[in-house]
Design a protein around this motif. Structure first.
Motif, PDB file in Angstrom:
ATOM      1  N   ASP A  63      -0.769  20.364  61.974  1.00 27.88           N
ATOM      2  CA  ASP A  63      -1.279  19.627  60.819  1.00 27.88           C
ATOM      3  C   ASP A  63      -1.823  20.544  59.736  1.00 27.88           C
ATOM      4  O   ASP A  63      -1.625  20.307  58.538  1.00 27.88           O
ATOM      5  N   ILE A  64      -2.527  21.585  60.120  1.00 28.51           N
ATOM      6  CA  ILE A  64      -3.149  22.459  59.138  1.00 28.51           C
ATOM      7  C   ILE A  64      -2.098  23.150  58.257  1.00 28.51           C
ATOM      8  O   ILE A  64      -2.297  23.330  57.049  1.00 28.51           O
ATOM      9  N   TYR A  65      -0.952  23.481  58.844  1.00 25.44           N
ATOM     10  CA  TYR A  65       0.107  24.136  58.083  1.00 25.44           C
ATOM     11  C   TYR A  65       0.839  23.135  57.185  1.00 25.44           C
ATOM     12  O   TYR A  65       1.213  23.462  56.063  1.00 25.44           O
ATOM     13  N   ALA A  66       1.027  21.926  57.696  1.00 21.24           N
ATOM     14  CA  ALA A  66       1.680  20.890  56.892  1.00 21.24           C
ATOM     15  C   ALA A  66       0.852  20.559  55.656  1.00 21.24           C
ATOM     16  O   ALA A  66       1.392  20.325  54.568  1.00 21.24           O
ATOM     17  N   THR A  67      -0.465  20.557  55.805  1.00 21.84           N
ATOM     18  CA  THR A  67      -1.349  20.288  54.664  1.00 21.84           C
ATOM     19  C   THR A  67      -1.226  21.370  53.607  1.00 21.84           C
ATOM     20  O   THR A  67      -1.162  21.090  52.407  1.00 21.84           O
ATOM     21  N   LEU A  68      -1.188  22.620  54.045  1.00 24.24           N
ATOM     22  CA  LEU A  68      -1.021  23.720  53.092  1.00 24.24           C
ATOM     23  C   LEU A  68       0.313  23.610  52.358  1.00 24.24           C
ATOM     24  O   LEU A  68       0.390  23.804  51.147  1.00 24.24           O
ATOM     25  N   ALA A  69       1.378  23.305  53.101  1.00 19.95           N
ATOM     26  CA  ALA A  69       2.697  23.215  52.493  1.00 19.95           C
ATOM     27  C   ALA A  69       2.769  22.086  51.472  1.00 19.95           C
ATOM     28  O   ALA A  69       3.409  22.211  50.430  1.00 19.95           O
ATOM     29  N   ALA A  70       2.096  20.975  51.775  1.00 17.04           N
ATOM     30  CA  ALA A  70       2.126  19.826  50.865  1.00 17.04           C
ATOM     31  C   ALA A  70       1.512  20.163  49.514  1.00 17.04           C
ATOM     32  O   ALA A  70       1.868  19.574  48.488  1.00 17.04           O
ATOM     33  N   ASN A  71       0.608  21.136  49.516  1.00 20.88           N
ATOM     34  CA  ASN A  71      -0.010  21.559  48.262  1.00 20.88           C
ATOM     35  C   ASN A  71       1.000  22.225  47.335  1.00 20.88           C
ATOM     36  O   ASN A  71       0.916  22.121  46.111  1.00 20.88           O
ATOM     37  N   GLY A  72       1.963  22.933  47.918  1.00 23.26           N
ATOM     38  CA  GLY A  72       3.039  23.537  47.142  1.00 23.26           C
ATOM     39  C   GLY A  72       2.630  24.715  46.291  1.00 23.26           C
ATOM     40  O   GLY A  72       3.399  25.140  45.421  1.00 23.26           O
ATOM     41  N   ALA A  73       1.457  25.269  46.510  1.00 25.31           N
ATOM     42  CA  ALA A  73       0.967  26.396  45.713  1.00 25.31           C
ATOM     43  C   ALA A  73       0.967  27.646  46.580  1.00 25.31           C
ATOM     44  O   ALA A  73       0.235  27.723  47.566  1.00 25.31           O
ATOM     45  N   ALA A  74       1.763  28.636  46.197  1.00 26.76           N
ATOM     46  CA  ALA A  74       1.858  29.852  46.994  1.00 26.76           C
ATOM     47  C   ALA A  74       0.509  30.561  47.095  1.00 26.76           C
ATOM     48  O   ALA A  74       0.174  31.129  48.135  1.00 26.76           O
ATOM     49  N   ALA A  75      -0.287  30.521  46.019  1.00 30.05           N
ATOM     50  CA  ALA A  75      -1.576  31.208  46.026  1.00 30.05           C
ATOM     51  C   ALA A  75      -2.518  30.628  47.076  1.00 30.05           C
ATOM     52  O   ALA A  75      -3.387  31.332  47.601  1.00 30.05           O
ATOM     53  N   ALA A  76      -2.365  29.328  47.384  1.00 29.50           N
ATOM     54  CA  ALA A  76      -3.223  28.702  48.393  1.00 29.50           C
ATOM     55  C   ALA A  76      -2.728  28.969  49.804  1.00 29.50           C
ATOM     56  O   ALA A  76      -3.516  29.006  50.750  1.00 29.50           O
ATOM     57  N   SER A  77      -1.427  29.164  49.971  1.00 30.82           N
ATOM     58  CA  SER A  77      -0.846  29.324  51.309  1.00 30.82           C
ATOM     59  C   SER A  77      -0.905  30.751  51.817  1.00 30.82           C
ATOM     60  O   SER A  77      -1.008  30.980  53.023  1.00 30.82           O
ATOM     61  N   PHE A  78      -0.828  31.717  50.901  1.00 30.10           N
ATOM     62  CA  PHE A  78      -0.713  33.115  51.305  1.00 30.10           C
ATOM     63  C   PHE A  78      -1.949  33.895  50.901  1.00 30.10           C
ATOM     64  O   PHE A  78      -2.375  33.847  49.744  1.00 30.10           O
ATOM     65  N   GLN A  79      -2.519  34.608  51.854  1.00 30.04           N
ATOM     66  CA  GLN A  79      -3.719  35.396  51.582  1.00 30.04           C
ATOM     67  C   GLN A  79      -3.395  36.536  50.621  1.00 30.04           C
ATOM     68  O   GLN A  79      -2.382  37.224  50.765  1.00 30.04           O
ATOM     69  N   ALA A  80      -4.271  36.715  49.630  1.00 28.34           N
ATOM     70  CA  ALA A  80      -4.101  37.815  48.684  1.00 28.34           C
ATOM     71  C   ALA A  80      -4.522  39.123  49.347  1.00 28.34           C
ATOM     72  O   ALA A  80      -5.451  39.150  50.147  1.00 28.34           O
ATOM     73  N   PRO A  81      -3.845  40.221  49.026  1.00 30.40           N
ATOM     74  CA  PRO A  81      -4.237  41.495  49.631  1.00 30.40           C
ATOM     75  C   PRO A  81      -5.613  41.934  49.153  1.00 30.40           C
ATOM     76  O   PRO A  81      -5.935  41.779  47.968  1.00 30.40           O
ATOM     77  N   PRO A  82      -6.451  42.459  50.037  1.00 31.05           N
ATOM     78  CA  PRO A  82      -7.755  42.984  49.614  1.00 31.05           C
ATOM     79  C   PRO A  82      -7.583  44.118  48.610  1.00 31.05           C
ATOM     80  O   PRO A  82      -6.535  44.772  48.542  1.00 31.05           O
ATOM     81  N   ALA A  83      -8.611  44.357  47.819  1.00 32.98           N
ATOM     82  CA  ALA A  83      -8.542  45.384  46.776  1.00 32.98           C
ATOM     83  C   ALA A  83      -8.317  46.769  47.361  1.00 32.98           C
ATOM     84  O   ALA A  83      -7.588  47.586  46.793  1.00 32.98           O
ATOM     85  N   GLN A  84      -8.940  47.050  48.491  1.00 35.47           N
ATOM     86  CA  GLN A  84      -8.824  48.374  49.093  1.00 35.47           C
ATOM     87  C   GLN A  84      -8.434  48.248  50.564  1.00 35.47           C
ATOM     88  O   GLN A  84      -9.203  47.735  51.363  1.00 35.47           O
ATOM     89  N   VAL A  85      -7.237  48.697  50.882  1.00 39.72           N
ATOM     90  CA  VAL A  85      -6.795  48.787  52.275  1.00 39.72           C
ATOM     91  C   VAL A  85      -6.347  50.228  52.503  1.00 39.72           C
ATOM     92  O   VAL A  85      -5.339  50.662  51.931  1.00 39.72           O
ATOM     93  N   PRO A  86      -7.070  51.000  53.292  1.00 41.59           N
ATOM     94  CA  PRO A  86      -6.688  52.396  53.511  1.00 41.59           C
ATOM     95  C   PRO A  86      -5.336  52.505  54.224  1.00 41.59           C
ATOM     96  O   PRO A  86      -5.174  52.016  55.335  1.00 41.59           O
ATOM     97  N   VAL A  87      -4.376  53.126  53.559  1.00 43.27           N
ATOM     98  CA  VAL A  87      -3.054  53.353  54.138  1.00 43.27           C
ATOM     99  C   VAL A  87      -2.963  54.816  54.546  1.00 43.27           C
ATOM    100  O   VAL A  87      -3.189  55.711  53.730  1.00 43.27           O
ATOM    101  N   ILE A  88      -2.650  55.060  55.804  1.00 37.47           N
ATOM    102  CA  ILE A  88      -2.569  56.411  56.350  1.00 37.47           C
ATOM    103  C   ILE A  88      -1.113  56.868  56.336  1.00 37.47           C
ATOM    104  O   ILE A  88      -0.214  56.136  56.767  1.00 37.47           O
ATOM    105  N   GLU A  89      -0.877  58.083  55.836  1.00 42.89           N
ATOM    106  CA  GLU A  89       0.460  58.669  55.838  1.00 42.89           C
ATOM    107  C   GLU A  89       0.468  59.862  56.782  1.00 42.89           C
ATOM    108  O   GLU A  89      -0.328  60.786  56.630  1.00 42.89           O
ATOM    109  N   THR A  90       1.357  59.828  57.773  1.00 41.35           N
ATOM    110  CA  THR A  90       1.440  60.922  58.733  1.00 41.35           C
ATOM    111  C   THR A  90       2.117  62.125  58.101  1.00 41.35           C
ATOM    112  O   THR A  90       2.597  62.077  56.966  1.00 41.35           O
ATOM    113  N   SER A  91       2.190  63.216  58.846  1.00 47.53           N
ATOM    114  CA  SER A  91       2.835  64.429  58.353  1.00 47.53           C
ATOM    115  C   SER A  91       4.295  64.151  58.019  1.00 47.53           C
ATOM    116  O   SER A  91       4.974  63.364  58.673  1.00 47.53           O
TER     117      SER A  91
END
Length: 375
Positions: A63-91
């Motif tokens: 039910d919780i997913y069906a409610t989100l889908a019925a809204n039809g707004a991508a911004a409400a369904s998908f979490q926005a990326p945080p401002a700072q996410v440390p990305v590690i690059e190996t050698s």
């Protein structure tokens, strides 16, 4: 969509040009999807078809997913990326021989995804949800260049397989940086006790599938952030099968992309299952036991379907590619996305889901499209 959409004709406009190739490759694909469907179906059945509380819990979770889908707004369904996410690059390492060696590194970060259904947060995490996200990064010397994010299909996560299957080395030599992303529950992200890569995607019921899809989108958006902050002048996305599904969703969620190229994409998870004989039987039994209908299941999984949202990219930056004999993600599935994305370019090639004929020709078409979008 009508309930019997899976019974509609499957043909494409190139079938008359390749009648024998299409017929043979489609027949081979039916054998593949029967076996794959039996595997996926058995995983779902182990969770969905249990009597008592498991059964009721699975229905309540939708039910919780069906409610989100019925809204039809991508911004409400998908979490926005945080401002700072440390990305590690190996050698950095090189593979191949000079002058055609490729400079590669491994990117990773702790995924900040929080399940929509808080009740399954613990079980989702134990199955490998959350954790670290990974991608293999092919970069050139002298700073970031225009970049293709490539997303693999279900089970098909090895970096070498996707590089060879889709001619990514040629794109690198043409000047593109490449980011090969690993989806949740695959490769490095597979829990140690899972029997094969991708097992966790479909082994815990439909609510769990929804969470895995939503997490994959968030992780992809974090990689887009990283590439743009690194200085990439253009970032686009392509993907195959399940990865094609993800690239189509990203075209609805991420307007910063320069292009999106879904290849042999899943478009509706439920209708893809109805195309496979073994999972069709499972879903039929599930519907009888629950009193639900096929539209109910579509609505329960619509939260991550590209058909739920308007595309965020203009038509000229969307290319759909698929095989005429594909019976894992059938042409009638692909036609749904084509119709939902009016004005998008559609490119059919002979073959099936795994056997792509005229591969060099469609890879060149893909490269020219990317060049136009990043000029």
């Amino acid at each position: 969509m009508p309930k019997d959409y899976h019974r509609r004709p499957v043909g494409t406009e190139i079938d008359r040009r390749y009648p024998l190739t299409t017929a043979i490759s489609a027949g081979l694909d039916m054998l593949t999807c029967t076996g794959l469907g039996a595997t996926v179906g058995s995983l779902l059945a182990a969770n969905m078809m249990m009597p008592g509380q498991n059964f009721a819990r699975e229905i309540a979770r939708l039910d919780i997913y069906a409610t989100l889908a019925a809204n039809g707004a991508a911004a409400a369904s998908f979490q926005a990326p945080p401002a700072q996410v440390p990305v590690i690059e190996t050698s950095t390492v090189f593979f191949g021989f000079q002058p055609f060696s490729i400079r590669t590194s491994l990117l990773s970060f702790d995924s900040p995804y929080e399940p929509v259904d808080k009740a399954i947060r613990g079980p989702y995490a134990r199955m490998g949800g959350g954790g670290r996200a990974y991608a293999q990064y092919w970069s050139h010397r002298g700073g970031a260049r225009k970049t293709l994010i490539f997303v693999h299909g279900f089970i098909a996560d090895p970096y070498w397989f996707n590089a060879r299957m889709f001619g990514l080395r040629k794109l690198y030599q043409a000047g593109y940086d490449i980011l090969l992303v690993t989806l949740p529950f695959h490769g490095y992200r597979k829990a140690w006790f899972e029997p094969f890569s991708g097992f966790g995607y479909f082994s815990r019921g439909m609510g769990h599938i929804n969470e895995a899809m939503l997490q994959a989108v968030l992780d992809l958006r974090i990689f887009v952030d990283y590439l743009l902050k690194r200085g990439a002048p253009h970032v686009g996305i392509a993907g195959y099968s399940l990865g094609g599904y993800m690239s189509a969703i990203m075209a609805a969620v991420e307007p910063r992309l320069s292009f999106a190229i879904p290849m042999c994409p899943v478009v509706s998870v439920v209708d893809a299952a109805m195309d496979w004989p073994s999972t069709r039987l499972l879903f039929g039994q599930f519907l009888r036991l629950t009193g639900l209908d096929l539209p109910d299941l579509r609505q329960a999984t619509a939260v991550h379907s590209p058909l739920t949202y308007a595309p965020a990219l203009p038509a000229g930056r969307r290319l759909i590619m698929s095989a005429s004999g594909d019976r894992l993600t059938t042409p009638r599935q692909v036609a749904l996305l084509r119709d939902h994305w009016p004005g998008s370019e559609m490119y059919w090639f002979p073959g099936n889901h795994l056997m792509h004929f005229e591969r060099a020709k469609y890879q060149e078409h893909m490269r020219r499209f990317m060049d136009r979008c990043t000029a």
